[in-house]
Design a protein around this motif. Structure first.
Motif, PDB file in Angstrom:
ATOM      1  N   VAL A 185      -2.059   5.262   3.564  1.00 28.27           N
ATOM      2  CA  VAL A 185      -2.007   3.678   2.613  1.00 28.27           C
ATOM      3  C   VAL A 185      -0.662   3.699   3.117  1.00 28.27           C
ATOM      4  O   VAL A 185       0.254   4.027   2.819  1.00 28.27           O
ATOM      5  CB  VAL A 185      -2.472   4.529   1.300  1.00 28.27           C
ATOM      6  N   GLU A 186      -0.882   2.291   3.368  1.00 33.17           N
ATOM      7  CA  GLU A 186       0.451   1.517   3.542  1.00 33.17           C
ATOM      8  C   GLU A 186       0.493   0.355   2.250  1.00 33.17           C
ATOM      9  O   GLU A 186      -0.646  -0.048   1.826  1.00 33.17           O
ATOM     10  CB  GLU A 186       0.209   0.265   5.005  1.00 33.17           C
ATOM     11  N   PHE A 233      -6.429   6.041  -2.980  1.00 30.42           N
ATOM     12  CA  PHE A 233      -5.342   5.533  -2.939  1.00 30.42           C
ATOM     13  C   PHE A 233      -4.287   6.092  -2.859  1.00 30.42           C
ATOM     14  O   PHE A 233      -2.668   6.583  -2.424  1.00 30.42           O
ATOM     15  CB  PHE A 233      -4.274   3.946  -3.098  1.00 30.42           C
ATOM     16  N   ARG A 236       0.869 -14.287  -4.582  1.00 25.40           N
ATOM     17  CA  ARG A 236       2.359 -13.122  -3.809  1.00 25.40           C
ATOM     18  C   ARG A 236       3.333 -12.857  -4.233  1.00 25.40           C
ATOM     19  O   ARG A 236       3.831 -10.810  -3.756  1.00 25.40           O
ATOM     20  CB  ARG A 236       3.017 -13.891  -3.069  1.00 25.40           C
ATOM     21  N   CYS A 256      -6.692  -8.299  -5.004  1.00 26.59           N
ATOM     22  CA  CYS A 256      -8.394  -9.298  -3.981  1.00 26.59           C
ATOM     23  C   CYS A 256      -9.189  -8.674  -5.670  1.00 26.59           C
ATOM     24  O   CYS A 256     -10.484  -9.412  -5.870  1.00 26.59           O
ATOM     25  CB  CYS A 256      -8.605  -8.777  -3.151  1.00 26.59           C
ATOM     26  N   ARG A 275      -2.031  -5.866  -1.333  1.00 27.86           N
ATOM     27  CA  ARG A 275      -3.603  -6.514  -0.378  1.00 27.86           C
ATOM     28  C   ARG A 275      -5.164  -6.697  -1.598  1.00 27.86           C
ATOM     29  O   ARG A 275      -5.209  -7.371  -2.197  1.00 27.86           O
ATOM     30  CB  ARG A 275      -3.330  -7.035  -0.062  1.00 27.86           C
ATOM     31  N   ILE A 276      -5.203  -5.511  -1.300  1.00 27.31           N
ATOM     32  CA  ILE A 276      -6.217  -5.205  -1.845  1.00 27.31           C
ATOM     33  C   ILE A 276      -6.690  -4.829  -3.064  1.00 27.31           C
ATOM     34  O   ILE A 276      -7.832  -5.599  -3.464  1.00 27.31           O
ATOM     35  CB  ILE A 276      -6.806  -3.408  -1.001  1.00 27.31           C
ATOM     36  N   ALA A 290       1.416  -2.361   1.306  1.00 32.29           N
ATOM     37  CA  ALA A 290       1.197  -3.500   1.471  1.00 32.29           C
ATOM     38  C   ALA A 290       0.455  -4.443   1.494  1.00 32.29           C
ATOM     39  O   ALA A 290      -0.477  -4.728   0.962  1.00 32.29           O
ATOM     40  CB  ALA A 290       2.694  -4.446   2.646  1.00 32.29           C
ATOM     41  N   SER A 291      -0.336  -3.213   2.787  1.00 33.88           N
ATOM     42  CA  SER A 291      -2.376  -3.457   2.208  1.00 33.88           C
ATOM     43  C   SER A 291      -2.996  -2.797   0.949  1.00 33.88           C
ATOM     44  O   SER A 291      -3.516  -3.865   0.650  1.00 33.88           O
ATOM     45  CB  SER A 291      -2.579  -2.895   3.808  1.00 33.88           C
ATOM     46  N   ALA A 292      -2.053  -1.748   0.624  1.00 37.80           N
ATOM     47  CA  ALA A 292      -3.311  -1.541  -0.467  1.00 37.80           C
ATOM     48  C   ALA A 292      -2.901  -2.508  -1.360  1.00 37.80           C
ATOM     49  O   ALA A 292      -3.820  -2.537  -2.664  1.00 37.80           O
ATOM     50  CB  ALA A 292      -2.578   0.418  -1.457  1.00 37.80           C
ATOM     51  N   GLU A 335       1.425  -9.401  -5.460  1.00 38.73           N
ATOM     52  CA  GLU A 335       0.997  -8.431  -4.330  1.00 38.73           C
ATOM     53  C   GLU A 335       2.994  -7.802  -4.023  1.00 38.73           C
ATOM     54  O   GLU A 335       2.899  -6.645  -4.251  1.00 38.73           O
ATOM     55  CB  GLU A 335       0.728  -8.661  -3.353  1.00 38.73           C
ATOM     56  N   ALA A 346       2.927  -3.675  -4.904  1.00 34.35           N
ATOM     57  CA  ALA A 346       3.404  -3.421  -3.354  1.00 34.35           C
ATOM     58  C   ALA A 346       5.177  -1.854  -3.779  1.00 34.35           C
ATOM     59  O   ALA A 346       5.091  -0.855  -3.168  1.00 34.35           O
ATOM     60  CB  ALA A 346       3.763  -3.910  -1.963  1.00 34.35           C
TER      61      ALA A 346
END
Length: 198
Positions: free
Chosen positions: A156-157, A196, A133, A167, A163-164, A159-161, A136, A140
């Motif tokens: 491109v958002e 991104f 977390r 990972c 997380r990617i 928070a989602s980017a 991330e 972010a």
């Protein structure tokens, strides 16, 4: 006045934690035996138990040290005083660099620990989840700064980017334990980030 009880510690606690961390990192939690830790830390059984409690407590202390070091390094690489995209490139390049050589083949202590213990150990699970977390959130924040500077690609958002990317970097540490080369890893990191940003 009461005299202090017991003898003062005659060893560097943080150095002992770091040496224990190296053993856990190389062998894993279950495969690390008390004699391994005594040998690495150069402590007697009594001193180790007096300072840290038991093997599990020492392991959690080592994990906390690893997490603190990783987040400090991330804060340096993503320093908000530099351009956000430059920080993201520095962060990914740092991860690629950490996949090289003998240390790279050890992989990430957090990933290895999560694979070994997260489903069985609530304290480990809490630390691993908190670490991911925190990664991330930092990513972010950097992506949001890139967006504010007009550098984020349309759609491109942050928070989602983020997380990617988390990972990706943790997966990179796993893949690099095999035959992945630094050139291939860096090219993959660049290609992902280029999706991104503009």
């Amino acid at each position: 006045m009461q005299p202090p009880r017991g003898r003062p510690r005659s060893f560097d606690v943080e150095a002992a934690v770091e040496r224990a961390m190296d053993v856990f990192w190389s062998r894993g939690y279950h495969a690390t035996a008390l004699p391994d830790l005594l040998r690495a830390t150069k402590l007697s059984r009594g001193s180790l138990y007096a300072a840290f409690g038991d093997k599990h407590s020492l392991f959690l202390r080592a994990l906390d040290r690893y997490i603190a070091d990783a987040l400090t390094r991330m804060d340096v690489e993503l320093d908000p005083r530099r351009a956000a995209v430059d920080g993201l490139r520095a962060y990914l390049a740092g991860y690629v660099e950490r996949t090289r050589g003998a240390n790279g083949r050890r992989g990430c202590l957090l990933v290895a620990t999560a694979m070994e213990l997260a489903g069985q150990d609530a304290e480990v699970n809490r630390r691993a989840a908190g670490f991911f977390r925190a990664m991330e959130a930092r990513m972010a924040d950097a992506l949001s700064r890139a967006e504010a500077a007009g550098k984020l690609a349309d759609g491109v958002e942050p928070a989602s980017a983020a997380r990617i990317l988390v990972c990706f970097v943790e997966g990179l540490r796993v893949v690099a334990k095999t035959a992945s080369t630094q050139i291939t890893s860096q090219a993959t990191a660049d290609a992902l980030l280029d999706r991104f940003i503009r």
